[in-house]
Design a protein around this motif. Structure first.
Motif, short mmCIF file in Angstrom:
data_model
loop_
_atom_site.label_atom_id
_atom_site.label_comp_id
_atom_site.label_asym_id
_atom_site.label_seq_id
_atom_site.Cartn_x
_atom_site.Cartn_y
_atom_site.Cartn_z
N ASP A 1 0.80 -1.23 0.00
CA ASP A 1 0.00 0.00 0.00
C ASP A 1 0.84 1.28 0.00
N HIS A 2 2.02 1.23 0.61
CA HIS A 2 2.74 2.47 0.86
C HIS A 2 4.21 2.50 0.44
N LEU A 3 4.77 1.35 0.03
CA LEU A 3 6.21 1.34 -0.23
C LEU A 3 6.61 0.91 -1.63
N GLU A 4 5.91 -0.04 -2.21
CA GLU A 4 6.29 -0.51 -3.54
C GLU A 4 6.26 0.63 -4.55
N GLY A 5 7.38 0.84 -5.20
CA GLY A 5 7.47 1.89 -6.20
C GLY A 5 7.54 3.30 -5.65
N LYS A 6 7.62 3.44 -4.33
CA LYS A 6 7.61 4.77 -3.70
C LYS A 6 8.99 5.25 -3.29
N SER A 7 9.96 4.37 -3.24
CA SER A 7 11.30 4.78 -2.82
C SER A 7 12.33 3.79 -3.35
N SER A 8 13.52 4.31 -3.66
CA SER A 8 14.63 3.45 -4.07
C SER A 8 15.78 3.55 -3.07
N GLU A 9 15.46 4.00 -1.85
CA GLU A 9 16.48 4.13 -0.80
C GLU A 9 16.87 2.73 -0.32
N PRO A 10 18.18 2.43 -0.27
CA PRO A 10 18.63 1.06 0.00
C PRO A 10 18.09 0.45 1.29
N ALA A 11 18.03 1.23 2.38
CA ALA A 11 17.53 0.66 3.64
C ALA A 11 16.08 0.21 3.49
N ILE A 12 15.30 0.97 2.72
CA ILE A 12 13.91 0.58 2.49
C ILE A 12 13.84 -0.65 1.60
N LEU A 13 14.65 -0.71 0.57
CA LEU A 13 14.66 -1.87 -0.31
C LEU A 13 15.06 -3.13 0.46
N TYR A 14 15.98 -2.98 1.41
CA TYR A 14 16.37 -4.14 2.20
C TYR A 14 15.20 -4.63 3.06
N THR A 15 14.46 -3.68 3.65
CA THR A 15 13.27 -4.07 4.42
C THR A 15 12.28 -4.82 3.54
N LEU A 16 12.05 -4.29 2.34
CA LEU A 16 11.14 -4.95 1.41
C LEU A 16 11.59 -6.38 1.13
N ALA A 17 12.89 -6.53 0.90
CA ALA A 17 13.42 -7.87 0.59
C ALA A 17 13.19 -8.83 1.75
N GLU A 18 13.41 -8.37 2.97
CA GLU A 18 13.18 -9.23 4.13
C GLU A 18 11.71 -9.62 4.26
N ILE A 19 10.84 -8.66 4.02
CA ILE A 19 9.40 -8.93 4.14
C ILE A 19 8.94 -9.87 3.03
N TYR A 20 9.44 -9.67 1.82
CA TYR A 20 9.11 -10.58 0.73
C TYR A 20 9.57 -12.00 1.05
N LYS A 21 10.78 -12.11 1.59
CA LYS A 21 11.33 -13.43 1.91
C LYS A 21 10.47 -14.13 2.96
N LYS A 22 10.09 -13.42 4.00
CA LYS A 22 9.28 -14.02 5.07
C LYS A 22 7.91 -14.45 4.56
N ASN A 23 7.42 -13.77 3.51
CA ASN A 23 6.12 -14.10 2.96
C ASN A 23 6.21 -15.05 1.76
N GLY A 24 7.40 -15.62 1.54
CA GLY A 24 7.56 -16.62 0.50
C GLY A 24 7.58 -16.09 -0.91
N LEU A 25 7.79 -14.80 -1.08
CA LEU A 25 7.83 -14.21 -2.42
C LEU A 25 9.27 -14.23 -2.94
N THR A 26 9.70 -15.41 -3.33
CA THR A 26 11.11 -15.66 -3.66
C THR A 26 11.59 -14.84 -4.84
N LYS A 27 10.78 -14.73 -5.88
CA LYS A 27 11.20 -13.99 -7.07
C LYS A 27 11.46 -12.53 -6.75
N LYS A 28 10.54 -11.90 -6.02
CA LYS A 28 10.72 -10.49 -5.65
C LYS A 28 11.96 -10.31 -4.76
N THR A 29 12.18 -11.27 -3.87
CA THR A 29 13.34 -11.19 -3.00
C THR A 29 14.63 -11.23 -3.81
#
Length: 425
Positions: A372-400
């Motif tokens: 809702d609030h982060l995808e496509g909204k920032s390319s800041e590395p710390a945020i991208l790392y958070t996204l990657a962790e959340i994708y991984k925990k939710n089984g979204l392997t390709k996005k991770t």
């Protein structure tokens, strides 16, 4: 340093265009700037004007001059008390001014911005707008405030209203806008134009501002030799500049993997400059050295510093990061993240909220915030790392995996300790 915004398009390029393991710095370049000399926090000029201020004073000129001096003392020392004193003087100036009212309100708004009191800054800026004088300056200020509040459409409207390629204020804000949009090449182009404009004005404050910001942007782009060059140019202009020394320390630490030298630089800075975040950087470097005692001592120094109520919300982001990653005070992080979202619903604030949910075991809620609030909204590395962790925990392997490949090009920005974490995604 690790919170700088880095364009997605350039993340991958960093691994190709960065200067490898090449040594960038030379201690002989900056050693002359390291001796600790306590900055002056008074002068005959200051005492003269300060003496004119009485409890019932109507000496408007005195309040304006004294507030400016206090702001300079804050910049030189990192001592929050000077920023608060500047605020008090400006509030009195706003109260008694019959002329120049818009200018005093803009100055007070900028003071509030420094304190992360963005909504109060907006009130002052809107009052200045009603007064009507200095419209271009007020529109530039409103751009700054709405960027901080996450009101990006409004911010762009105000930027459009001050478009003038010959104006320093427009150029630096155009750079900031393109940085937010993820266009680093255009960001640097605007900042280089601003630097040229500042040099032609012979105004030290503008030149220094453009040098340090240009050094930051060059660092984002992997142009570390250029980044180092402009930090040094900043120090030639202002030998006491703590921010430039911090920038050099980051190059020494993150690029050259020389934590002892980075700490030597920062230790020299913190003898006379006392902003709390410098202790967190020292703690990060100590952790990289596996020096737990030094790490904890610096974290303790940070915690003691930010207990000062005068800091208000200035260090909320740092506190949330500390609670999530060091002290494991997850409930405190969650509550503070919610407060930040309420105060300023930016990607950075939502990032902390999403990561708080993840740490609390609420991976689905974390993913919902991401979508809702982060995808496509920032390319800041710390945020991208958070996204990657959340994708991984939710089984979204390709996005991770997609983010992992991008993040490996951002290790300089995130710090050397991040490499193993990224590789384990």
């Amino acid at each position: 340093m690790k919170y700088f915004i880095l364009t997605l398009a350039f993340l991958a390029l960093l691994s190709c265009n960065s200067e490898g393991n090449k040594k960038i710095t030379d201690a002989e370049d900056y050693n002359k700037f390291l001796p600790s000399v306590a900055p002056k926090t008074t002068s005959k000029y200051f005492e003269l004007w300060n003496s004119k201020i009485k409890p019932d004073s109507i000496q408007l000129t005195s309040f304006g001059i004294v507030s400016g001096q206090y702001e300079n003392y804050f910049k030189a020392t990192g001592d929050i008390s000077y920023l608060i004193k500047s605020q008090k003087a400006l509030e009195k100036a706003v109260e008694i001014a019959a002329t120049g009212r818009a200018g005093y309100r803009r100055a007070l708004a900028r003071n509030y911005i420094s304190q992360h009191r963005f909504k109060e800054a907006l009130v002052q800026a809107n009052e200045a707008l009603k007064i009507g004088s200095g419209i271009t300056d007020t529109h530039g200020l409103l751009f700054d405030i709405h960027m901080e509040l996450g009101n990006y459409t409004l911010a762009k409207n105000y930027l459009n209203s001050i478009t003038d390629m010959s104006n320093f204020g427009f150029l630096i804000r155009a750079a900031k806008w393109n940085d937010y949009k993820g266009d680093l090449a255009t960001t640097i182009n605007y900042m280089e134009q601003a630097k040229d404009k500042a040099e032609k004005t012979y105004t030290k404050s503008l030149i220094l501002w453009s040098y340090t910001n240009l050094a930051d942007y060059y660092g984002h782009a992997g142009r570390l030799s250029d980044s180092y060059k402009y930090y040094l140019k900043s120090l030639e202009l202002e030998p006491e500049n703590a921010y430039a020394k911090k920038g050099i320390a980051w190059i020494v630490f993150s690029h050259e993997k020389n934590p002892k030298e980075a700490l030597r630089i920062l230790d020299a800075v913190t003898k006379t400059y006392h902003a709390p975040d410098y202790y967190l950087l020292k703690a990060e470097i100590a952790a990289y050295m596996n020096n737990t005692e030094m790490q904890l001592l610096n974290i303790d120094e940070y915690i003691k510093s930010v207990k000062n109520p005068s800091y208000g919300d200035m260090y909320n982001a740092y506190n949330i990061d500390l609670y999530l990653n060091e002290t494991q005070q997850l409930d405190k992080a969650f509550e503070l993240a919610k407060k930040e979202v309420a105060n300023r619903p930016t990607p950075e604030s939502y990032n902390f909220l999403a990561y708080s949910y993840l740490k609390l075991g609420e991976k689905e809620k974390a993913l919902s915030i991401v979508r809702d609030h982060l995808e496509g909204k920032s390319s800041e590395p710390a945020i991208l790392y958070t996204l990657a962790e959340i994708y991984k925990k939710n089984g979204l392997t390709k996005k991770t995996k997609e983010l992992k490949s991008e993040l490996l090009g951002a290790v300089y920005e995130l710090g050397p300790s991040s490499k193993s974490k990224i590789e384990s995604l």
